[in-house]
Design a protein around this motif. Structure first.
Motif, mmCIF file in Angstrom:
data_model
loop_
_atom_site.group_PDB
_atom_site.id
_atom_site.type_symbol
_atom_site.label_atom_id
_atom_site.label_comp_id
_atom_site.label_asym_id
_atom_site.label_seq_id
_atom_site.Cartn_x
_atom_site.Cartn_y
_atom_site.Cartn_z
ATOM 1 N N ASP A 88 0.783 -1.134 -0.334
ATOM 2 C CA ASP A 88 -0.067 -0.185 0.223
ATOM 3 C C ASP A 88 0.844 1.272 0.088
ATOM 4 O O ASP A 88 2.031 1.245 0.298
ATOM 5 N N THR B 208 0.694 5.515 1.557
ATOM 6 C CA THR B 208 -0.235 6.435 2.051
ATOM 7 C C THR B 208 0.329 7.802 1.409
ATOM 8 O O THR B 208 1.526 8.124 1.735
ATOM 9 N N THR C 221 -4.790 6.219 2.346
ATOM 10 C CA THR C 221 -4.020 4.856 1.835
ATOM 11 C C THR C 221 -4.552 4.563 0.972
ATOM 12 O O THR C 221 -5.870 4.177 0.658
ATOM 13 N N PHE C 222 -3.764 3.689 -0.062
ATOM 14 C CA PHE C 222 -4.090 3.411 -1.291
ATOM 15 C C PHE C 222 -3.669 1.849 -1.512
ATOM 16 O O PHE C 222 -2.444 1.722 -1.245
ATOM 17 N N SER C 223 -4.383 1.001 -1.891
ATOM 18 C CA SER C 223 -3.653 -0.380 -1.941
ATOM 19 C C SER C 223 -4.005 -0.997 -3.475
ATOM 20 O O SER C 223 -3.667 -2.049 -3.650
ATOM 21 N N GLN C 224 -4.424 -0.143 -4.251
ATOM 22 C CA GLN C 224 -4.868 -0.691 -5.389
ATOM 23 C C GLN C 224 -5.103 0.701 -6.595
ATOM 24 O O GLN C 224 -5.334 1.625 -6.062
ATOM 25 N N TYR D 111 6.661 -3.221 8.838
ATOM 26 C CA TYR D 111 5.659 -2.231 8.304
ATOM 27 C C TYR D 111 5.442 -1.173 9.373
ATOM 28 O O TYR D 111 5.007 -1.459 10.561
#
Length: 88
Positions: free
Chosen positions: A29, A31, A37-40, A85
Motif C-alpha cells: 500500500d 499513504t 492510503t491506497f492499495s490498488q 511495516y
C-alpha cells in the motif's frame, strides 16, 4: 501534469525512465498525507517546482513475506527505509 513556477500546468506524455520492481517484490500500500492510503489503482504524488513533494509512505513485501517501509520527506525528497511495516 507538471506545475511550472508561473502556475501553469502542462501534460507529460510519458515518464522518461520507467522503473519496475523485481517480480518477487509486491507493493502492499501507499499513504499520501491528506489523501489517505491506497492499495490498488494508480496514485499520483505531486512534486512542486520548488522541490516540495507530498509526504508519502510506501510499504513493500518480498517473496519471504518480509516487509519494508519507505518514507519520503516532503521538504527534501529524501527517502528513508525501515524494516517492517511502520505507519507515520
Amino acid at each position: 501534469m507538471i506545475l511550472e513556477t508561473d502556475g501553469s500546468l502542462f501534460s507529460v506524455e510519458r515518464i522518461p525512465e520507467e522503473i519496475k520492481l523485481d517480480q518477487n517484490i509486491q507493493l502492499m500500500d501507499m499513504t499520501v498525507s491528506g489523501r489517505g492510503t491506497f492499495s490498488q489503482g494508480e496514485v499520483t504524488v505531486r512534486i512542486l517546482p520548488s522541490g516540495w513533494i507530498e509526504a508519502t509512505t510506501i510499504h513493500l513485501r518480498g517473496a519471504d513475506n518480509q516487509t519494508l517501509t519507505v518514507v519520503v520527506n516532503p521538504l527534501t525528497g529524501h527517502c528513508e527505509t525501515y524494516d517492517g511495516y511502520r505507519e507515520f
